[in-house]
Scaffold this motif. Sequence first.
Motif, short mmCIF file in Angstrom:
data_model
loop_
_atom_site.label_atom_id
_atom_site.label_comp_id
_atom_site.label_asym_id
_atom_site.label_seq_id
_atom_site.Cartn_x
_atom_site.Cartn_y
_atom_site.Cartn_z
N MET A 117 0.85 -1.17 0.00
CA MET A 117 0.00 0.00 0.00
C MET A 117 0.90 1.24 0.00
N LYS A 118 0.63 2.12 -0.95
CA LYS A 118 1.35 3.39 -1.06
C LYS A 118 0.32 4.45 -1.42
N ILE A 119 -0.14 5.17 -0.39
CA ILE A 119 -1.26 6.10 -0.54
C ILE A 119 -0.83 7.50 -0.14
N ILE A 120 -1.28 8.48 -0.91
CA ILE A 120 -1.14 9.88 -0.53
C ILE A 120 -2.54 10.44 -0.32
N ILE A 121 -2.72 11.10 0.82
CA ILE A 121 -3.99 11.75 1.14
C ILE A 121 -3.75 13.25 1.15
N LEU A 122 -4.50 13.97 0.34
CA LEU A 122 -4.35 15.41 0.13
C LEU A 122 -5.63 16.11 0.54
N GLY A 123 -5.52 17.28 1.16
CA GLY A 123 -6.72 18.05 1.48
C GLY A 123 -6.42 19.22 2.39
N ASN A 124 -7.44 20.03 2.60
CA ASN A 124 -7.36 21.19 3.47
C ASN A 124 -7.11 20.77 4.91
N ALA A 125 -6.62 21.69 5.72
CA ALA A 125 -6.54 21.43 7.16
C ALA A 125 -7.95 21.15 7.66
N ASN A 179 10.29 2.40 3.81
CA ASN A 179 9.04 1.70 4.11
C ASN A 179 8.44 1.09 2.86
N ASN A 180 8.05 -0.18 2.97
CA ASN A 180 7.41 -0.86 1.84
C ASN A 180 5.96 -0.47 1.68
N SER A 181 5.31 -0.18 2.78
CA SER A 181 3.90 0.17 2.78
C SER A 181 3.75 1.47 3.56
N TRP A 182 3.06 2.46 2.97
CA TRP A 182 3.01 3.76 3.62
C TRP A 182 1.78 4.58 3.23
N ILE A 183 1.50 5.56 4.08
CA ILE A 183 0.53 6.61 3.80
C ILE A 183 1.21 7.94 4.12
N ILE A 184 1.13 8.84 3.17
CA ILE A 184 1.62 10.20 3.36
C ILE A 184 0.40 11.11 3.29
N GLU A 185 0.29 12.03 4.26
CA GLU A 185 -0.86 12.92 4.24
C GLU A 185 -0.46 14.35 4.53
N GLY A 186 -1.10 15.27 3.79
CA GLY A 186 -0.81 16.67 4.01
C GLY A 186 -1.50 17.58 3.02
#
Length: 161
Positions: free
Chosen positions: A1-9, A59-66
């Motif tokens: 799993m390699k996910i980026i989550i994008l959005g407003n504060a 990391n093999n599996s990650w989530i980045i959010e910002g």
Amino acid sequence: MKIIILGNAGSGKSTLSKRIISREPAARLSLDEVAFHDDAERRPLKESIADVEKFIQSNNSWIIEGCYSNIIEAVLHKCEELIFLNPGVETCIAHCRSRPWEPEKFNSRQEQDENLSNLIEWVRSYEHRTDEYGLSSHKNLYDSFRGKKRELKNTAEYEIV
């Protein structure tokens, strides 16, 4: 799993990332951790991107959010899915008002509460901002991504992710 989550504060990025990780363990990086020095001064973009690259390589599996589209843009090609949280400004403000104390960002609940009016003002400007934090920048990044992606406009949709 390699996910980026994008959005407003206040859009629910941290909450959603933690929910996903509770079902499928992965490393998590909030871009707030790499975007600023210990004070409120923004780090040079190249340094922030280098730290994100190190995180991805470690990391093999990650989530980045910002909300930092200029950082995300540099690593977007490395994700398997982009999730754009766009529930509207009023929902984001409500989330900011109800968020629990964030000890990784503030020394006390009181310090966090003292910053709340500034945060709400910043969140309220989302639809009109022209910088890397604004809706137009987030939407352009989302629209340009050719991989798997979802734009969630209602918090009820977060439950099905």
